[in-house]
Design a protein around this motif. Structure first.
Motif, mmCIF file in Angstrom:
data_model
loop_
_atom_site.group_PDB
_atom_site.id
_atom_site.type_symbol
_atom_site.label_atom_id
_atom_site.label_comp_id
_atom_site.label_asym_id
_atom_site.label_seq_id
_atom_site.Cartn_x
_atom_site.Cartn_y
_atom_site.Cartn_z
ATOM 1 N N TRP A 3 87.088 4.845 49.463
ATOM 2 C CA TRP A 3 86.817 3.573 48.798
ATOM 3 C C TRP A 3 87.811 2.497 49.226
ATOM 4 C CZ3 TRP A 3 82.871 1.951 45.773
ATOM 5 C CH2 TRP A 3 82.002 2.918 45.251
ATOM 6 N N GLN A 4 87.281 1.279 49.395
ATOM 7 C CA GLN A 4 88.107 0.101 49.636
ATOM 8 C C GLN A 4 87.606 -1.050 48.775
ATOM 9 O OE1 GLN A 4 88.102 -0.969 53.782
ATOM 10 N NE2 GLN A 4 89.893 0.278 54.256
ATOM 11 N N LEU A 5 88.548 -1.807 48.232
ATOM 12 C CA LEU A 5 88.233 -3.037 47.517
ATOM 13 C C LEU A 5 88.857 -4.207 48.268
ATOM 14 C CD1 LEU A 5 88.921 -1.946 43.811
ATOM 15 C CD2 LEU A 5 86.746 -1.901 45.055
ATOM 16 N N THR A 6 88.143 -5.333 48.325
ATOM 17 C CA THR A 6 88.667 -6.523 48.989
ATOM 18 C C THR A 6 88.490 -7.734 48.090
ATOM 19 O OG1 THR A 6 86.541 -6.912 50.093
ATOM 20 C CG2 THR A 6 88.212 -5.671 51.323
ATOM 21 N N GLY A 7 89.347 -8.711 48.281
ATOM 22 C CA GLY A 7 89.252 -9.967 47.556
ATOM 23 C C GLY A 7 89.777 -11.110 48.402
ATOM 24 N N ASN A 8 89.124 -12.255 48.342
ATOM 25 C CA ASN A 8 89.529 -13.443 49.085
ATOM 26 C C ASN A 8 89.429 -14.661 48.184
ATOM 27 O OD1 ASN A 8 89.540 -12.601 52.184
ATOM 28 N ND2 ASN A 8 87.792 -11.596 51.214
ATOM 29 N N LEU A 9 90.427 -15.500 48.246
ATOM 30 C CA LEU A 9 90.410 -16.787 47.553
ATOM 31 C C LEU A 9 90.785 -17.849 48.568
ATOM 32 C CD1 LEU A 9 90.172 -18.461 44.923
ATOM 33 C CD2 LEU A 9 92.626 -18.050 44.574
ATOM 34 N N ALA A 10 89.921 -18.844 48.753
ATOM 35 C CA ALA A 10 90.153 -19.853 49.788
ATOM 36 C C ALA A 10 89.868 -21.245 49.249
ATOM 37 C CB ALA A 10 89.280 -19.582 51.002
ATOM 38 N N ASP A 62 85.581 -14.410 46.931
ATOM 39 C CA ASP A 62 84.747 -13.322 47.429
ATOM 40 C C ASP A 62 85.362 -12.001 46.997
ATOM 41 O OD1 ASP A 62 83.996 -11.150 49.428
ATOM 42 O OD2 ASP A 62 82.685 -12.748 50.108
ATOM 43 N N LEU A 63 84.577 -11.134 46.356
ATOM 44 C CA LEU A 63 85.030 -9.816 45.934
ATOM 45 C C LEU A 63 84.104 -8.769 46.532
ATOM 46 C CD1 LEU A 63 85.732 -10.514 42.145
ATOM 47 C CD2 LEU A 63 87.401 -10.431 44.017
ATOM 48 N N GLY A 64 84.681 -7.715 47.111
ATOM 49 C CA GLY A 64 83.865 -6.702 47.758
ATOM 50 C C GLY A 64 84.331 -5.291 47.468
ATOM 51 N N ALA A 65 83.399 -4.349 47.593
ATOM 52 C CA ALA A 65 83.701 -2.925 47.459
ATOM 53 C C ALA A 65 82.926 -2.189 48.533
ATOM 54 C CB ALA A 65 83.318 -2.407 46.076
ATOM 55 N N ALA A 66 83.574 -1.222 49.170
ATOM 56 C CA ALA A 66 82.930 -0.452 50.234
ATOM 57 C C ALA A 66 83.281 1.016 50.070
ATOM 58 C CB ALA A 66 83.372 -0.961 51.605
ATOM 59 N N TRP A 67 82.284 1.870 50.304
ATOM 60 C CA TRP A 67 82.451 3.322 50.240
ATOM 61 C C TRP A 67 81.894 3.929 51.505
ATOM 62 C CZ3 TRP A 67 78.349 6.918 50.147
ATOM 63 C CH2 TRP A 67 78.745 8.256 49.950
ATOM 64 N N LYS A 68 82.596 4.907 52.070
ATOM 65 C CA LYS A 68 82.135 5.549 53.291
ATOM 66 C C LYS A 68 82.557 7.004 53.300
ATOM 67 C CE LYS A 68 82.051 5.124 58.310
ATOM 68 N NZ LYS A 68 82.491 4.355 59.491
ATOM 69 N N ASP A 69 81.600 7.868 53.631
ATOM 70 C CA ASP A 69 81.867 9.298 53.763
ATOM 71 C C ASP A 69 81.002 9.805 54.904
ATOM 72 O OD1 ASP A 69 82.445 11.935 53.564
ATOM 73 O OD2 ASP A 69 81.756 12.205 51.514
#
Length: 701
Positions: free
Chosen positions: A434-441, A480-487
């Protein structure tokens, strides 16, 4: 229809320096029915430090995916990627739209450098780029102004080729493409050859694509001389496009320096008028280099300089009409500093200047010059849990109108702006998968020349467009808020975003009408056009994007997943997006916003054979402003593709062959694009293409 190809001389090459490098894995890149396997992780243009993990959402198309998916325009090639749609002015002119933003809020690049043309000025102006000779096309969604200025607040599309080789070559390699399609009778081909050693490298490519009027599921009237009055084809939608490039590189002990010269020619019909064609030419010259200092304070410097000479002429019934020209230079320099503990970063300089002119009866913008200079910085701070990013950009922009020698209505003057942008972001590794990302611009954009000084009839928008010389900076704040899952082959990514504009520069109706001569509210019965003025309003864009892949059958799946016999796999690919945009001053929706979309594809692969099929369901778009923009009905497009890889021996050389076929709009569904200006101007004339079969062959050696 046959449109004659018009020749023009190649301009004088300029010497310069330049380059840009970014990186990112692309977990959400696939949004098509192409039969290739899930794309591997590769770097894309979003990070100047070359990191494989990018905080901002990105996607890419390359290899077999790009070869099978490629269409005559950049917008149609990318349409359907999460968050990406097309401005679709018929099959010959369409620019990418990202998260509802279009025009000069989307920056289109060539190998990281600026592309100078007139595609953002008008919807019927094509982008001088063709996927036939591209190695990769990358899309960076969301605010990218930190690197490219306010014109990238919506995102970046980078068309990447190897016209300036950046890696040492060993011997000779190349690629050849052939393709034929039924719907538009397309005949296209391209060839590329590279050769080199550890000191020198050269690159040569050429392409040619020709299409006839595009087949559609409905009978349309055509008033073009010599054409039938009714036909199941879009009138005046044929095209001829060709071009090529030559480039070379000298590799140094600590870097490289290379040059290239590229030409692009396109003659195509504009679907809004049955007898109007456009003859376009673009010549571009670039020099690029990198030098690595080793253990010095500055670790390396990359630079790119390019000069572009763009021109297109609009012909009516074979007679030359308005001619648009845009000439300019772009310089970009990036210096990467030596790591300071866990801190890595770059500082950069970007200088651009363009000279624009329009001459003829339909010139709606004056001669102008735009010059900009920007300094930017980007830093990454590595952490045990991921990384933290931050940066800023300061610009100086001068826009000067020279008026016109033939048209008195254009204002003459100069405006200076000092936009600034800043961004912070974080990537958090929550768990191994799991990864979470966030951006404020925060982004500021200087108004374009036409937004300030336009004053004339614009046939593509069927309006009299009026600029406002007093416009201020366009300002926005985006989250921008994101979540990614990879297996393994299983993956899922979702992003939610909101972008608030305190001063969104939009083209809005004034309620007045003007005659073709510019008389306001005439009463003598002359033909008139509604007036639209560029003015700042408060606006908000928000939405969701999601994509994923599930391995239903085959190896390398989740624990307990069934294993197929041999190497066969079966994947389910899912995608969807939603965007809403509102004029907060009036409470009305903004025009030409893509409706909600969902899609799914089943992709089966077994050794050299791959087969896929699926659908894209597009909802109806009834959220339209009360300015004459038509609502569009929902529709579902079914598509399928098949690919077969083989090997062939040619003397001492061995080539890899990809045979493929793609069937679009299998049910021959009649559909109209909600993101096209044609929903306001010439709605019935240009539906989306009907059923079409394309077959092709790509050979690499």
């Amino acid at each position: 229809m046959h449109i004659p190809f018009r020749r023009s001389a190649i301009g004088v090459a300029l010497l310069s320096l330049g380059s840009i490098a970014f990186a990112q894995s692309a977990p959400d890149a696939d949004a098509s029915t192409t039969p290739t396997r899930v794309l591997p992780e590769i770097t894309v243009t979003g990070n100047p430090l070359g990191s494989s993990e990018l905080v901002a959402p990105a996607a890419q198309l390359s290899g077999a995916d790009l070869a099978i998916r490629a269409k005559p325009t950049l917008g149609e090639t990318l349409d359907g990627l999460p968050g990406v749609s097309s401005s679709y002015f018929g099959p010959n002119a369409s620019r990418p739209l990202i998260r509802g933003l279009d025009g000069d809020r989307i920056r289109i690049l060539s190998n990281g450098g600026a592309t100078i043309d007139a595609s953002a000025l008008s919807y019927d102006h094509a982008v001088p780029a063709d996927a036939l000779v591209a190695d990769r096309i990358e899309v960076l969604r969301g605010p990218a102004a930190l690197f490219y200025g306010g014109s990238a607040v919506g995102g970046v599309v980078n068309v990447i080729d190897n016209r300036i080789p950046r890696e040492k070559l060993d011997g000779v390699s190349g690629r050849a493409d052939l393709g034929f399609a039924t719907g538009n009778k397309e005949r296209g081909g391209a060839a590329m050859v590279e050769a080199g050693n550890d000191r020198y490298a050269i690159h040569v490519d050429a392409f040619d694509r020709r299409t006839s009027d595009v087949r559609v599921p409905v009978a349309l009237e055509c008033e073009r001389p010599g054409s039938p009055s009714l036909a199941h084809r879009i009138c005046n939608s044929a095209s001829e496009t060709k071009g090529g490039s030559v480039g070379g590189t000298v590799f140094l002990d600590r870097g490289y320096i290379g040059v290239s010269a590229t030409t692009f020619r396109s003659d195509y019909g504009t679907v809004a008028e049955d007898d109007v064609t456009i003859g376009m030419r673009s010549d571009r010259y670039a020099l690029e280099g990198e030098y690595r200092f080793g253990n010095a304070l500055i670790e390396s410097v990359k630079a790119r300089f390019s000069h572009t000479d763009y021109r297109h002429t609009e012909f009516e019934g074979g007679e030359a009409g308005t001619t648009f020209r845009n000439r300019g230079n772009d310089l970009r320099v990036e210096a990467r500093h030596t790591p300071i503990g866990r801190l890595n970063g770059v500082i950069g300089l970007q200088v651009e200047n363009t000279h624009f002119s329009a001459e003829g009866e339909e010139a709606f913008a004056p001669r102008s010059r735009t010059a900009s200079t920007a300094l930017f910085v980007y830093e990454e701070l590595a952490q045990d849990w991921g990384k933290f990013t931050f940066g800023g950009r300061a610009e100086q922009v001068e826009v000067r109108s020279f008026g016109s020698a033939d048209i008195e209505r254009f204002a003459v003057g100069t405006r200076k702006f000092h936009p600034g942008s800043a961004a912070v972001g974080a990537l958090v590794n929550v768990a191994p998968q799991w990864q979470l990302t966030g951006n404020l611009a925060y982004t500021q954009r200087a108004p374009k020349d036409y937004e300030l000084f336009a004053n004339g009839p614009h046939i593509a928008t069927a309006a009299w467009e009026t600029g406002d010389p007093a416009l201020g900076l366009e300002k926005s704040t985006g989250l921008d808020l994101g979540a990614a899952w990879k297996d393994g082959p299983h993956r899922f990514a979702v992003n939610a975003y909101v972008n608030n504009f305190s001063n969104y520069i939009g083209l809005t109706p004034t309620g007045d009408v003007l005659s073709e001569e510019g008389e306001r509210n005439p009463t003598d019965g002359d033909e008139t056009l509604p007036e639209y003025r560029y003015q700042g309003v408060r606006a908000r864009f928000y939405g969701l994007e999601a994509s994923g892949n599930v391995r239903l059958w085959g190896a390398a799946g989740l624990a307990g997943a069934p294993a197929a016999v041999g190497n066969s796999t079966l994947d389910l690919r899912l995608r969807g997006d939603l965007v809403r945009a509102q004029n907060r001053d009036t409470g009305e929706p903004l025009p030409r916003i893509a409706p909600a979309r969902v899609g799914a594809t089943l992709a089966w692969a077994n050794g050299p054979l791959s087969v896929s099929g699926g659908f894209d369901a597009i909802a109806a778009q009834h959220r339209v402003p009360s300015d004459g923009t038509r609502a569009t009905s929902g529709y579902t497009l079914w598509n399928a593709a098949v690919g077969w890889r083989t090997q062939a021996q040619f003397g001492a050389s061995r080539a890899s062959l990809l045979w493929y076929a793609r069937l679009d709009n299998i049910s021959d569904k009649l559909a109209y694009s909600a993101t096209s200006i044609l929903t306001t101007t010439a709605f019935p004339k240009a539906p989306l293409p009907g059923r079409s079969l394309k077959v092709g062959l790509q050979a690499t050696f």
